[in-house]
Enzyme design. Structure first.
Site, mmCIF file in Angstrom:
data_model
loop_
_atom_site.group_PDB
_atom_site.id
_atom_site.type_symbol
_atom_site.label_atom_id
_atom_site.label_comp_id
_atom_site.label_asym_id
_atom_site.label_seq_id
_atom_site.Cartn_x
_atom_site.Cartn_y
_atom_site.Cartn_z
ATOM 1 N N SER A 77 0.794 -1.239 0.000
ATOM 2 C CA SER A 77 0.000 0.000 0.000
ATOM 3 C C SER A 77 0.820 1.280 0.000
ATOM 4 O O SER A 77 0.270 2.355 -0.237
ATOM 5 C CB SER A 77 -0.938 0.019 1.202
ATOM 6 O OG SER A 77 -2.103 -0.677 0.889
ATOM 7 N N LYS A 80 0.550 3.381 -2.951
ATOM 8 C CA LYS A 80 -0.570 4.318 -3.149
ATOM 9 C C LYS A 80 -0.084 5.770 -3.047
ATOM 10 O O LYS A 80 -0.669 6.671 -3.639
ATOM 11 C CB LYS A 80 -1.670 4.048 -2.116
ATOM 12 C CG LYS A 80 -2.364 2.701 -2.326
ATOM 13 C CD LYS A 80 -3.218 2.300 -1.134
ATOM 14 C CE LYS A 80 -3.875 0.940 -1.379
ATOM 15 N NZ LYS A 80 -4.500 0.378 -0.182
ATOM 16 N N TYR A 204 -2.586 -2.052 -10.531
ATOM 17 C CA TYR A 204 -2.595 -1.906 -9.071
ATOM 18 C C TYR A 204 -1.829 -3.050 -8.393
ATOM 19 O O TYR A 204 -0.993 -2.816 -7.504
ATOM 20 C CB TYR A 204 -4.051 -1.837 -8.578
ATOM 21 C CG TYR A 204 -4.164 -1.838 -7.078
ATOM 22 C CD1 TYR A 204 -3.813 -0.710 -6.323
ATOM 23 C CD2 TYR A 204 -4.587 -2.982 -6.396
ATOM 24 C CE1 TYR A 204 -3.889 -0.732 -4.940
ATOM 25 C CE2 TYR A 204 -4.657 -2.999 -5.015
ATOM 26 C CZ TYR A 204 -4.313 -1.880 -4.295
ATOM 27 O OH TYR A 204 -4.372 -1.907 -2.913
ATOM 28 N N TYR A 256 -4.105 3.373 7.854
ATOM 29 C CA TYR A 256 -5.432 2.728 7.845
ATOM 30 C C TYR A 256 -6.275 3.279 8.993
ATOM 31 O O TYR A 256 -6.189 4.451 9.321
ATOM 32 C CB TYR A 256 -5.319 1.196 7.931
ATOM 33 C CG TYR A 256 -4.295 0.603 7.004
ATOM 34 C CD1 TYR A 256 -4.341 0.851 5.634
ATOM 35 C CD2 TYR A 256 -3.283 -0.211 7.486
ATOM 36 C CE1 TYR A 256 -3.408 0.288 4.788
ATOM 37 C CE2 TYR A 256 -2.354 -0.787 6.638
ATOM 38 C CZ TYR A 256 -2.416 -0.526 5.288
ATOM 39 O OH TYR A 256 -1.496 -1.081 4.465
ATOM 40 N N VAL A 274 0.837 -3.880 3.856
ATOM 41 C CA VAL A 274 0.636 -5.165 4.551
ATOM 42 C C VAL A 274 1.833 -6.105 4.524
ATOM 43 O O VAL A 274 1.814 -7.121 5.213
ATOM 44 C CB VAL A 274 -0.576 -5.971 4.034
ATOM 45 C CG1 VAL A 274 -1.883 -5.427 4.536
ATOM 46 C CG2 VAL A 274 -0.557 -6.134 2.554
HETATM 47 N N1 GLN Z 1 -2.054 -5.193 -2.366
HETATM 48 C C1 GLN Z 1 -2.738 -5.061 -1.135
HETATM 49 C C2 GLN Z 1 -4.238 -5.041 -1.314
HETATM 50 O O1 GLN Z 1 -4.754 -4.328 -2.091
HETATM 51 C C3 GLN Z 1 -2.280 -3.819 -0.459
HETATM 52 C C4 GLN Z 1 -2.941 -3.634 0.850
HETATM 53 C C5 GLN Z 1 -2.128 -2.989 1.877
HETATM 54 O O2 GLN Z 1 -0.899 -2.932 1.844
HETATM 55 N N2 GLN Z 1 -2.823 -2.535 2.877
HETATM 56 O O3 GLN Z 1 -4.954 -5.754 -0.670
#
Ligand code: GLN
Length: 331
Positions: A77, A80, A204, A256, A274
């Site tokens: 993530s 992002k 993505y 988050y 994650v």
């Molecule tokens: N690739 C993961 C997902 O979309 C990224 C999520 C994350 O790092 N929180 O579920």
């Protein structure tokens, strides 16, 4: 733990700083036992839950690192942040923010619930999956390769080499992508997705599968800490306005549904993923106190054992400790 009074401004003190950070990493490494590695993307479950590493980069090449610093991991993530900045650079900030809001959700990053709860159905922010997929769909280009190219190019400019995409992680995520597909279909139905759904999902998942190290994350943090400029060469890498908006979003939405707590108890913009990575941004402090990295720093952390919200458990504790010891809070 190391005791003593230190004047952080002399050369000698790099050794002291190193000793402190080594002690803290050894101490917080025990906290990795309290978390669990992510398993909803099956290949991420293969990570060593006891890993903990940190890199701290400041001006003039100042670098302190400790723990498992050579392990590569996928950016997840934290990508992002990069895709949001690239979309803003390509399309303009207002174009992007007309289509994705800037409000924290207080819900899990992959929650579907909020999508239907606001009159416009506009995704809440670029760091929840709904917002991130929308942002990725806005990237210029028809294929995932075309869309990814400027992301990799920006990263290369920041970290000094072209990062690789981990194909095994991409495949693992793509094979188990029901929830992200559900979000994607919803975005198609509400008209927010600007590219073909399959291309958006592939882009993505690939952007999440970019491999990095804690040093790479620290470099990203350092550039953001300096409002988008490389503090040593003064080169503008990210336009100032975009860097500032990104930091605001990191502070309010980057961890988050633990973002409020992180802002309160640590007090610096950060973004987690994650796989256990966290990039944290400590801007220059105006107060003239004898703390290290007074001119700002970027911090990269890796600790794959996560707490319930999906953030590195030991990484968050380590960051909290360092922020309080070094007075990094922006407040
Ligand atoms: N690739 C993961 C997902 O979309 C990224 C999520 C994350 O790092 N929180 O579920």
């Amino acid at each position: 733990m190391v005791q003593g009074t230190v004047n952080w401004n002399t050369q000698l003190d790099k050794k002291w700083l190193q000793e402190y950070v080594d002690d803290w990493v050894a101490f917080y490494q025990k906290a990795t036992e309290e978390g669990e590695v992510a398993s909803y993307i099956p290949i991420l479950a293969e990570a060593n839950p006891n890993h903990l590493g940190i890199a701290i980069h400041g001006k003039n090449g100042m670098r302190i690192c400790s723990g498992d610093v050579n392990t590569t991991f996928t950016i997840q993530s934290i990508s992002k942040v990069i895709s949001f900045m690239v979309a803003c650079m390509e399309r303009g900030v207002s174009y992007v923010l007309d289509r994705v809001d800037v409000e924290p959700t207080g819900e899990a990053f992959n929650s579907i619930m909020h999508l239907e709860m606001k009159s416009l159905n506009k995704p809440f922010n670029p760091f929840v999956n709904a917002g991130a997929l929308t942002v990725t769909s806005m990237l210029e280009g028809k294929t995932s390769k075309e869309k990814l190219a400027p992301l990799l190019k920006l990263l290369e400019k920041i970290i000094g080499y072209r990062p690789k995409i981990n194909q095994a992680v991409f495949k693992s995520e793509n094979d188990t992508s029901a929830r992200n597909r559900a979000i994607g279909y919803y975005l198609v139905e509400t008209g927010f997705l600007e590219s073909d759904l399959e291309v958006t999902l592939e882009t993505y998942f690939k952007q999440c599968s970019i491999e990095v190290t804690v040093d790479d994350l620290a470099r990203i943090g350092l550039i953001l800490a300096n409002d988008g400029e490389d503090p040593d060469s003064d080169e503008e890498i990210i336009p100032r306005q975009i860097a500032r908006i990104t930091k605001a979003l990191m502070l309010t939405c980057g961890m988050y549904d633990a973002s409020g707590k992180f802002a309160t108890y640590v007090g610096i913009p950060a973004k987690s993923g994650v796989s256990g990575g966290i990039v944290a941004v400590a801007p220059p402090r105006v107060r003239n106190a004898p703390f290290p990295f007074i001119e700002g720093c970027g911090i990269g952390v890796f600790g794959p054992a996560l707490e319930s919200r999906g953030n590195s458990i030991a990484g968050m504790k380590l960051l909290k400790h360092i922020a309080s010891q070094w007075d990094l809070s922006i407040f």
